[in-house]
Design a protein around this motif. Structure first.
Motif: not given
Length: 359
Positions: A213-221, A151-152, A192-198, A75-84
């Motif tokens: 932040x607590x609702x997302x699990x962050x994966x750094x690419x 997925x959104x 249903x779930x959400x993938x966000x990028x930053x 039930x955690x959303x996913x945040x993909x994080x990293x450099x452009x």
């Protein structure tokens, strides 16, 4: 209708998704198209039991993709994080294609993104004529994903204002979307779930609240580990571009791709590959995505304004355009790199000459 310039992932790789589904032997979560194991195979590539070859979409650490896929089962959303340029949007699209069979439920985050882009909006003509009603409601990609169990995707979440970001909290924690004007709510169905990028170049712009932040699990690419890994990524993406654009140019020699990637990596890390020469770092990111663009631009130059064979003259304009973002500071950095590294490097005289001609 003309050929599409760019197909969605689920269209472009329809055959691979079909073969993975046909060869499925693992448990498939509710409303998923494939099992988590098959989703990872789709992203990372591999050979199926029937001998079918799945091409890799992401070249990097397999464990990162496994963590991302495992997150989306929970039930955690996913945040993909990293450099452009570290393939965040690319990975997001392919995850949505493999899991939901639909990568199009996407919200593009900007400073002007409002609540109505994430929650719901109104058709104001109908709203004035009928008042608040189902017919006047405009569904967002997030709302459609909740109703369909898909997925959104939210691109560049940290570019969205903090007050708008926080509209996601109820959606992610309660899995509901209240519509007080209609005295009802949308409840998300399974899948249903959400993938966000930053990207971390936006750090400090609109940082996520601790509650979000607590609702997302962050994966750094990360950026590619090795030069060979980065060359492979550029080669694959360039070949894909060539197939779509049907350019009148030969396939780029691997050596030309290697030279572009070498320049980008050396300037990005502030030292030559052998570590013997320290370099100043330009203001741009010099990402893998930009290296792909430079080679693609070079192919267009060679195909339409050259002899069809990619060479230094075709590449240099793109390289300088990527490196020199600040016309004063970056120009000095590029000239220093030319004189201290390129000029004396075996087999690079053509790049040096072509660059000097353009400066």
């Amino acid at each position: 209708m003309g050929l599409l310039l760019r197909q969605h992932a689920e269209q472009q790789f329809e055959e691979e998704l079909y073969e993975l589904k046909k060869n499925e032997t693992n448990k498939v979560p509710e409303n998923w198209q494939l099992s988590p194991q098959s989703v990872v195979t789709y992203l990372m590539g591999g050979k199926l039991a029937n001998g079918f070859e799945v091409t890799p979409k992401y070249i990097g650490h397999r464990r990162l993709i496994e963590i991302a896929v495992a997150t989306l089962v929970t039930d955690r959303a996913l945040l993909l994080y990293g450099l452009p340029g570290t393939a965040k949007s690319w990975v997001s699209e392919h995850l949505a294609a493999a899991i939901s069979g639909d990568s199009t439920l996407i919200v593009q985050g900007t400073a002007g993104t409002g609540e109505e882009a994430i929650r719901y909006g109104w058709n104001y003509a109908k709203l004035l004529a009928e008042g608040p009603s189902e017919g006047a409601l405009v569904q967002t990609p997030v709302m459609r994903a909740m109703k369909d169990g898909k997925l959104a995707r939210i691109e560049e979440l940290t570019r969205v204002g903090s007050d708008v970001q926080d509209t996601l909290i109820t959606i992610l924690s309660e899995k509901t979307l209240p519509i007080p004007e209609l005295d009802r709510e949308i409840q998300a169905i399974r899948g249903f779930n959400v993938i966000a990028t930053a990207n971390n170049r936006d750090k400090g712009v609109n940082d996520l609240s601790s509650a979000l932040k607590r609702r997302f699990n962050t994966v750094i690419l990360p950026l590619p580990d090795t030069i060979d890994e980065e060359i492979d990524i550029v080669r694959r993406r360039v070949e894909s571009f060539e197939a779509v654009m049907d350019l009148p140019a030969e396939k780029p020699a691997l050596e030309e791709i290697r030279r572009v990637v070498t320049i980008f990596r050396e300037l990005r890390q502030g030292a030559t590959e052998d570590g013997k020469t320290k370099l100043k770092t330009p203001s741009g990111t010099l990402s893998t995505a930009e290296a792909i663009s430079v080679v693609n631009n070079g192919l267009a130059m060679s195909g339409y304004f050259g002899d069809g064979r990619l060479n230094a003259t075709d590449l240099v304009s793109g390289i300088i355009g990527a490196v020199v973002k600040d016309p004063v500071q970056d120009q000095v950095i590029w000239q220093e790199y030319l004189e201290t590294v390129v000029k004396g490097r075996d087999g690079w005289k053509d790049i040096y000459r072509a660059s000097r001609e353009m400066l």
